[in-house]
Design a protein around this motif. Structure first.
Motif, PDB file in Angstrom:
ATOM      1  N   PRO A 349      43.425  52.542  27.542  1.00 10.54           N
ATOM      2  CA  PRO A 349      43.711  52.650  28.979  1.00 10.54           C
ATOM      3  C   PRO A 349      42.509  52.276  29.843  1.00 10.54           C
ATOM      4  O   PRO A 349      42.678  51.677  30.907  1.00 10.54           O
ATOM      5  N   ALA A 350      41.311  52.624  29.389  1.00 13.47           N
ATOM      6  CA  ALA A 350      40.111  52.303  30.181  1.00 13.47           C
ATOM      7  C   ALA A 350      39.939  50.794  30.326  1.00 13.47           C
ATOM      8  O   ALA A 350      39.545  50.291  31.387  1.00 13.47           O
ATOM      9  N   GLN A 351      40.222  50.048  29.264  1.00 13.83           N
ATOM     10  CA  GLN A 351      40.108  48.590  29.327  1.00 13.83           C
ATOM     11  C   GLN A 351      41.120  48.017  30.310  1.00 13.83           C
ATOM     12  O   GLN A 351      40.801  47.115  31.097  1.00 13.83           O
ATOM     13  N   VAL A 352      42.337  48.537  30.287  1.00  9.88           N
ATOM     14  CA  VAL A 352      43.377  48.059  31.200  1.00  9.88           C
ATOM     15  C   VAL A 352      43.005  48.389  32.635  1.00  9.88           C
ATOM     16  O   VAL A 352      43.119  47.549  33.540  1.00  9.88           O
ATOM     17  N   GLU A 353      42.543  49.611  32.865  1.00 11.80           N
ATOM     18  CA  GLU A 353      42.136  49.994  34.212  1.00 11.80           C
ATOM     19  C   GLU A 353      41.001  49.108  34.719  1.00 11.80           C
ATOM     20  O   GLU A 353      40.993  48.677  35.887  1.00 11.80           O
ATOM     21  N   ALA A 354      40.049  48.816  33.855  1.00  4.28           N
ATOM     22  CA  ALA A 354      38.914  47.993  34.262  1.00  4.28           C
ATOM     23  C   ALA A 354      39.355  46.576  34.619  1.00  4.28           C
ATOM     24  O   ALA A 354      38.899  45.999  35.631  1.00  4.28           O
ATOM     25  N   ALA A 355      40.242  45.995  33.816  1.00  4.99           N
ATOM     26  CA  ALA A 355      40.702  44.632  34.096  1.00  4.99           C
ATOM     27  C   ALA A 355      41.492  44.587  35.402  1.00  4.99           C
ATOM     28  O   ALA A 355      41.335  43.653  36.202  1.00  4.99           O
ATOM     29  N   ALA A 356      42.341  45.591  35.628  1.00  3.59           N
ATOM     30  CA  ALA A 356      43.083  45.650  36.890  1.00  3.59           C
ATOM     31  C   ALA A 356      42.124  45.813  38.056  1.00  3.59           C
ATOM     32  O   ALA A 356      42.330  45.231  39.136  1.00  3.59           O
ATOM     33  N   GLY A 357      41.071  46.607  37.848  1.00  4.05           N
ATOM     34  CA  GLY A 357      40.075  46.781  38.900  1.00  4.05           C
ATOM     35  C   GLY A 357      39.373  45.479  39.255  1.00  4.05           C
ATOM     36  O   GLY A 357      39.078  45.213  40.430  1.00  4.05           O
ATOM     37  N   GLU A 358      39.122  44.639  38.248  1.00  4.11           N
ATOM     38  CA  GLU A 358      38.493  43.350  38.518  1.00  4.11           C
ATOM     39  C   GLU A 358      39.405  42.462  39.367  1.00  4.11           C
ATOM     40  O   GLU A 358      38.939  41.759  40.278  1.00  4.11           O
ATOM     41  N   GLU A 359      40.699  42.498  39.071  1.00  2.73           N
ATOM     42  CA  GLU A 359      41.634  41.695  39.871  1.00  2.73           C
ATOM     43  C   GLU A 359      41.731  42.225  41.296  1.00  2.73           C
ATOM     44  O   GLU A 359      41.807  41.447  42.257  1.00  2.73           O
ATOM     45  N   LEU A 360      41.742  43.542  41.437  1.00  2.00           N
ATOM     46  CA  LEU A 360      41.747  44.113  42.782  1.00  2.00           C
ATOM     47  C   LEU A 360      40.475  43.728  43.539  1.00  2.00           C
ATOM     48  O   LEU A 360      40.529  43.352  44.720  1.00  2.00           O
ATOM     49  N   ASN A 361      39.338  43.808  42.866  1.00  2.24           N
ATOM     50  CA  ASN A 361      38.072  43.461  43.524  1.00  2.24           C
ATOM     51  C   ASN A 361      38.046  41.990  43.954  1.00  2.24           C
ATOM     52  O   ASN A 361      37.481  41.642  44.993  1.00  2.24           O
ATOM     53  N   ARG A 362      38.686  41.150  43.155  1.00  2.59           N
ATOM     54  CA  ARG A 362      38.759  39.738  43.540  1.00  2.59           C
ATOM     55  C   ARG A 362      39.579  39.571  44.824  1.00  2.59           C
ATOM     56  O   ARG A 362      39.219  38.789  45.719  1.00  2.59           O
ATOM     57  N   LEU A 363      40.660  40.331  44.915  1.00  2.90           N
ATOM     58  CA  LEU A 363      41.455  40.287  46.145  1.00  2.90           C
ATOM     59  C   LEU A 363      40.681  40.879  47.314  1.00  2.90           C
ATOM     60  O   LEU A 363      40.763  40.394  48.452  1.00  2.90           O
ATOM     61  N   LEU A 364      39.916  41.931  47.045  1.00  2.73           N
ATOM     62  CA  LEU A 364      39.091  42.525  48.099  1.00  2.73           C
ATOM     63  C   LEU A 364      38.023  41.543  48.598  1.00  2.73           C
ATOM     64  O   LEU A 364      37.680  41.524  49.785  1.00  2.73           O
ATOM     65  N   ARG A 365      37.501  40.717  47.700  1.00  2.40           N
ATOM     66  CA  ARG A 365      36.443  39.785  48.097  1.00  2.40           C
ATOM     67  C   ARG A 365      36.986  38.606  48.900  1.00  2.40           C
ATOM     68  O   ARG A 365      36.408  38.217  49.919  1.00  2.40           O
ATOM     69  N   THR A 366      38.088  38.039  48.453  1.00  7.39           N
ATOM     70  CA  THR A 366      38.533  36.765  49.033  1.00  7.39           C
ATOM     71  C   THR A 366      39.865  36.818  49.736  1.00  7.39           C
ATOM     72  O   THR A 366      40.204  35.905  50.490  1.00  7.39           O
ATOM     73  N   GLY A 367      40.670  37.866  49.468  1.00  5.10           N
ATOM     74  CA  GLY A 367      42.010  37.903  50.035  1.00  5.10           C
ATOM     75  C   GLY A 367      42.923  36.886  49.380  1.00  5.10           C
ATOM     76  O   GLY A 367      42.515  36.131  48.491  1.00  5.10           O
ATOM     77  N   PRO A 368      44.173  36.815  49.815  1.00  2.00           N
ATOM     78  CA  PRO A 368      45.102  35.830  49.252  1.00  2.00           C
ATOM     79  C   PRO A 368      44.886  34.469  49.900  1.00  2.00           C
ATOM     80  O   PRO A 368      44.359  34.368  51.009  1.00  2.00           O
ATOM     81  N   ASP A 369      45.301  33.403  49.202  1.00  2.00           N
ATOM     82  CA  ASP A 369      45.241  32.099  49.848  1.00  2.00           C
ATOM     83  C   ASP A 369      46.587  31.793  50.500  1.00  2.00           C
ATOM     84  O   ASP A 369      47.565  32.510  50.328  1.00  2.00           O
ATOM     85  N   ALA A 370      46.635  30.715  51.270  1.00  2.00           N
ATOM     86  CA  ALA A 370      47.831  30.415  52.069  1.00  2.00           C
ATOM     87  C   ALA A 370      49.057  30.163  51.202  1.00  2.00           C
ATOM     88  O   ALA A 370      50.167  30.563  51.555  1.00  2.00           O
ATOM     89  N   ALA A 371      48.859  29.512  50.053  1.00  2.00           N
ATOM     90  CA  ALA A 371      50.007  29.160  49.214  1.00  2.00           C
ATOM     91  C   ALA A 371      50.657  30.403  48.611  1.00  2.00           C
ATOM     92  O   ALA A 371      51.879  30.557  48.639  1.00  2.00           O
ATOM     93  N   GLU A 372      49.864  31.292  48.042  1.00  2.00           N
ATOM     94  CA  GLU A 372      50.471  32.480  47.430  1.00  2.00           C
ATOM     95  C   GLU A 372      51.046  33.403  48.494  1.00  2.00           C
ATOM     96  O   GLU A 372      52.062  34.083  48.267  1.00  2.00           O
ATOM     97  N   LEU A 373      50.454  33.432  49.691  1.00  2.00           N
ATOM     98  CA  LEU A 373      51.013  34.236  50.766  1.00  2.00           C
ATOM     99  C   LEU A 373      52.374  33.688  51.207  1.00  2.00           C
ATOM    100  O   LEU A 373      53.302  34.440  51.472  1.00  2.00           O
ATOM    101  N   GLN A 374      52.493  32.363  51.254  1.00  2.00           N
ATOM    102  CA  GLN A 374      53.781  31.762  51.607  1.00  2.00           C
ATOM    103  C   GLN A 374      54.841  32.087  50.571  1.00  2.00           C
ATOM    104  O   GLN A 374      55.996  32.362  50.903  1.00  2.00           O
ATOM    105  N   LEU A 375      54.480  32.089  49.310  1.00  2.00           N
ATOM    106  CA  LEU A 375      55.437  32.464  48.268  1.00  2.00           C
ATOM    107  C   LEU A 375      55.884  33.910  48.441  1.00  2.00           C
ATOM    108  O   LEU A 375      57.064  34.233  48.298  1.00  2.00           O
ATOM    109  N   ALA A 376      54.964  34.787  48.737  1.00  2.00           N
ATOM    110  CA  ALA A 376      55.313  36.193  48.954  1.00  2.00           C
ATOM    111  C   ALA A 376      56.272  36.337  50.123  1.00  2.00           C
ATOM    112  O   ALA A 376      57.230  37.114  50.071  1.00  2.00           O
ATOM    113  N   ARG A 377      56.026  35.595  51.198  1.00  2.00           N
ATOM    114  CA  ARG A 377      56.927  35.626  52.341  1.00  2.00           C
ATOM    115  C   ARG A 377      58.335  35.206  51.941  1.00  2.00           C
ATOM    116  O   ARG A 377      59.333  35.808  52.332  1.00  2.00           O
TER     117      ARG A 377
END
Length: 916
Positions: A349-377
């Motif tokens: 579980p610690a490894q999974v939590e850490a990997a998810a944390g890295e992905e969250l931190n990447r979103l915290l640093r840069t945010g989403p880009d226009a293409a993936e935001l358009q897909l979400a919309r």
């Protein structure tokens, strides 16, 4: 959770792209749900929406009261009172409410409680609207006169069994653990909606009476009528039935209380699960705030479908989790943003939590880009487009209007939400993520336990409600065509919403699994979603999301299905992806290794869940080893068999069974054959016909006498009792008659078994039986979760009910008439959406039923006599030749079961193997 959020929170997230996709993004309009609003002098707010496609009206009643209106020491009142509202009122007390309403054809019939509201809803035939309004208004204005201690005790017992049933499921302890750890003491969301056993035991008659007087006045209610009705008719009927109900007292509303935390708090708990799971949760603003759409978009980008960042990293690339999702779960005064990470069996579980944390931190640093935001919309807008198919139930038009009116006073609030979705920029979403997800999280790890005004004229209610009659049903006709390669095409036009549903029916199913390869159909279908020779899985997911389309596969005993639901505007583009998935699956080795592990993990979860354990072994107990129907009911197969499957096994299955001459393409929705046929010829023209093997469905005799199988689950709070036997294949007319008999026995809320174990003895939250569809002998199975200390007595009662329906207690005219009304009056309400229509037509096509099967259903049902019904019951139900399976804590229940002497008793493990 608000209905607005329920509609959008589970949507798939999208992956950050390096460049905008090559295909054009569809311009999906914000839906418009027209309504007429009026308010009675007593404060009742009424919204009316016209939709005359079916003779059905949705009656959706929202009381603005939920568990947040309770106080510590008196928790669970809102939910308990929801149950009490079904126990009868002064002028509507002859039969239980659910029985009465299902008896006049109500569908989508239920009531639910959340933190913020209690709602009651049903779709009724237009001819039965007066009946429904009489019943709803009577319990709003005339409940207390018949609410007695017996009813309170009965519903208290039912609720406590519902609580036990929820907590008995894998990860069921979350409802107790999360609220007090997410919110500070005294916060209205700091206790579970269902309450505590202690508080439920302490609930007094005076307490519940005061709850009713305080919160159940019409001035605290939004009533939505949607469907086959006009505003003029609605006003007259509502004034007639609700106008003389006095208002309740003025009410104070809790204000927004986000309770944002700082730092990280942690918790660890054990549960009887096969996979560890990590929950990481932040407190965020609630519903109908400017932050909600921004965080919803962030949740989709971070953790939704296959193209989401978490899925890509944890499930697809690193393969350290079997699922990884993010959602923004909002309520009226606060919300939570959560990551749910299911660790692969034996993983860290610690490894999974850490990997998810890295992905969250990447979103915290840069945010989403226009293409993936358009897909979400696009995903969100497409989901709201599909809402327009349904007038009632969860997620229908009436539900959306009621939620908006209740929480904001504006029935159009969803438009504001969607306008904010359309206007959101990458920078705005990025800022919301930084504001709310950079600090203040709670991390809970669940580990496997043990092993891995003016007063109108009063209505004279003594005459009772007005009764209507069954409406004539005429489904859209099936138009047929055959492509040049022999693929049969069946189209049913439905132009009520801009949606088209396609379902490829392949004559294979779980019965096509080789005896030594159970689960091959499921694995093959699952892998067909994972990439083609020209598109990998992520390309498929991105392209479908950009088109507002969804693709899925499924199977039953006799068929395999590849389904596409898309918007009319994007049908040509979506059809190209769909045909590629059907015709050119890659079965790539790297994908197969991951998906195979996921299927094995799903099997392990089934073997740990008391509600699915027995269904894994029952088919073999009924049909015997080697029969095509003898694999686990879920179709997932066995761990050993799935682990051995190779790419060639899957490719061979696809070559063998996926032939145009062995399939039918069923299309339901907003198109015509003239529009559709050229598109299909272009998409499927290269598909070549070929021979397919025949499935051998040998007949199986019943066991010479009943057998009881015991499956031990130490510590279980409930026992789950299954009763099973085989029903012989019959003509279509007899299928309908068997359905009526099952309705009386265990197929409805008013059935004999449910009335006995739930309503009379309140040993169970609910009991049911079903005749599962099949081309050969069909499994006839009842399921009864009961409290542990009543297991032996409940099994005895079930055996008595089986003997009774088989002749010991014949079906009488009154019972039969009630079942006939339930089945016929409720029929129109089951054909609202393209998906529902597709299921009906698929049933006709797969089981070779007459094309007018549903159009003549009412006539077939109403012509059935008690004598004929009893003859059917005697042929189908054989009490002396039952297969019983009981899952529970055998240290507490085995002695009582053996003492009943129902037949030979055998102990088996989770794989169905006999134990000494």
């Amino acid at each position: 959770m608000t209905i607005l959020h329920r509609l959008i929170a589970p949507l798939a997230a999208v992956l950050a792209l390096a460049a905008p996709p090559a295909w054009s993004q569809p311009d999906i309009a914000i839906p418009d749900i027209p309504y007429t609003k009026f308010v009675l002098p007593n404060g009742l707010t009424v919204l009316v929406h016209e939709d005359h496609k079916l003779p059905v009206v949705a009656v959706n009643t929202w009381y603005h009261v939920g568990s947040k209106n309770e106080t510590p020491g008196k928790t669970g009142f809102a939910h308990l009172f929801e149950h009490l509202m079904f126990s009868g009122s002064e002028n509507f007390n002859q039969v239980p409410y659910l029985s009465a309403m299902s008896g006049v054809g109500a569908t989508s019939l239920n009531g639910t409680t959340s933190n913020d509201r209690t709602n009651y809803f049903q779709n009724v035939p237009t001819s039965m609207l007066d009946y429904a309004l009489f019943a709803e208004s009577d319990r709003m204005g005339h409940l207390l006169g018949v609410l007695d201690q017996k009813k309170l005790d009965l519903q208290r017992g039912v609720v406590q069994n519902e609580k036990r049933q929820g907590e008995n499921q894998p990860y069921g302890l979350l409802r107790e653990l999360l609220p007090p750890n997410l919110y500070p003491p005294g916060h209205p969301y700091s206790w579970p909606v269902i309450g505590s056993m202690k508080d439920l035991d302490a609930a007094s008659m005076a307490d519940v009476q005061q709850w009713f007087r305080t919160y159940y006045g019409p001035n605290n209610v939004v009533l939505v009528l949607a469907g086959d009705i006009t505003p003029e008719v609605a006003r007259a009927k509502v004034e007639k039935y609700y106008g003389d109900i006095p208002p309740g007292p003025p009410l104070a509303r809790p204000q927004a209380w986000i309770a944002k935390r700082s730092g990280t708090q942690r918790g660890v708990a054990q549960d009887r699960v096969t996979q560890a799971r990590v929950y990481r949760i932040w407190n965020v603003p609630g519903a109908n705030t400017p932050q909600q759409p921004l965080l919803d978009l962030a949740a989709q980008v971070l953790g939704g479908g296959k193209t989401s960042r978490l899925y890509q990293r944890l499930v697809y690339k690193d393969q350290i989790a079997t699922s990884a999702t993010a959602s923004n779960d909002v309520d009226e005064i606060a919300g939570v943003f959560d990551l749910t990470l299911t660790v692969r069996p034996g993983g860290d579980p610690a490894q999974v939590e850490a990997a998810a944390g890295e992905e969250l931190n990447r979103l915290l640093r840069t945010g989403p880009d226009a293409a993936e935001l358009q897909l979400a919309r696009t995903v969100i807008l497409a989901r709201f487009a599909r809402i327009t198919e349904r007038v009632g139930g969860f997620g229908g038009k009436s539900d959306l209007l009621a939620a908006c009116m209740t929480y904001t006073g504006n029935p159009d609030c969803y438009k504001t939400y969607l306008q904010r979705i359309k206007a959101a920029t990458p920078a705005a979403v990025h800022q919301a993520v930084k504001d709310w997800l950079s600090d203040g999280d709670y991390v809970l790890t669940i580990k496997p336990f043990g092993a891995p005004a003016a007063t109108p004229e009063a209505l004279d209610r003594s005459k009772g409600p007005v009764m209507g009659k069954a409406e004539t049903l005429k489904l859209p006709p099936m138009h047929r065509a055959t492509l040049a390669n022999g693929l049969k095409v069946v189209l049913a036009e439905s132009h009520s919403a801009p949606v088209v549903n396609l379902s490829l029916l392949v004559d294979s199913g779980h019965a096509a699994d080789p005896p030594q390869q159970p689960g091959l159909t499921s694995l093959t279908l699952r892998m067909m979603e994972e990439g083609t020779t020209s598109r990998d899985a992520m390309a498929i997911a991105r392209e479908l999301e950009s088109l507002g389309a969804t693709l899925s596969t499924a199977a039953n005993l006799d068929g395999a299905f590849v389904n596409l639901n898309t918007l009319k505007a994007t049908l040509p583009q979506a059809l190209a992806v769909y045909a590629d998935v059907v015709l050119h699956p890659a079965f790539a080795g790297n994908e197969l290794d991951r998906v195979r592990k996921e299927q094995v993990a799903a099997i392990q979860r089934e073997k740990a869940n008391p509600l699915t354990m027995a269904m894994r072994v029952l088919p073999t107990l009924l049909y015997g080893p080697g029969h095509p129907y003898a694999s686990p009911a879920s179709g997932t197969g066995t761990e050993a068999a799935v682990s051995r499957m190779t790419r060639e096994d899957l490719a061979g299955y696809h070559r063998t069974w996926f032939r145009p001459n062995n399939a039918t393409l069923l299309v339901v929705g907003d198109t015509t054959l003239a529009e559709l046929t050229p598109l299909l010829e272009r998409a499927f023209g290269g598909w070549q016909a070929g021979p397919t093997p025949a499935k051998q469905l040998a007949a199986v005799p019943p066991p010479p006498q009943s057998v009881v199988y015991l499956m031990d689950r130490p510590g279980a709070q409930q026992s789950v009792i299954y009763g099973a036997q085989l029903a012989q294949p019959v003509a279509p007319q007899d299928l309908v008659r068997q359905q009526i008999v099952n309705d009386i026995f265990g197929g409805s809320f008013s059935s004999r078994m449910n009335m006995n174990l739930r309503e009379d003895k309140h040993w169970s939250y609910g009991v049911n039986s079903t005749i599962m569809p099949a081309l050969g002998q069909r499994p006839y199975i009842s399921r009864s979760p009961v409290q542990t200390d009543k297991t032996g007595e409940a099994l005895q009662e079930l055996a008595r009910e089986y003997a009774g329906i088989a002749g010991g207690r014949p079906i009488d005219a009154q019972e039969l008439k009630a079942a006939q009304d339930r089945q016929t009056l409720g029929l129109p309400g089951t054909f609202e959406t393209a998906g529902q229509l597709s299921n009906a037509y698929a049933n006709i096509l797969q089981y070779k039923l007459p094309e007018d099967y549903y159009d003549t259903f009412t006539q077939t049902v109403t012509s059935l006599t008690p004598g004929e019904a009893n003859a059917v019951a005697a042929r189908v139900i054989t009490p002396a030749h039952m297969v019983w399976v009981v899952v529970g804590d055998m240290s507490k229940v085995e002695g009582a079961i053996r003492a009943l002497k129902l037949g030979e008793v055998r102990r088996i493990d989770a794989d169905g193997k006999l134990l000494q």
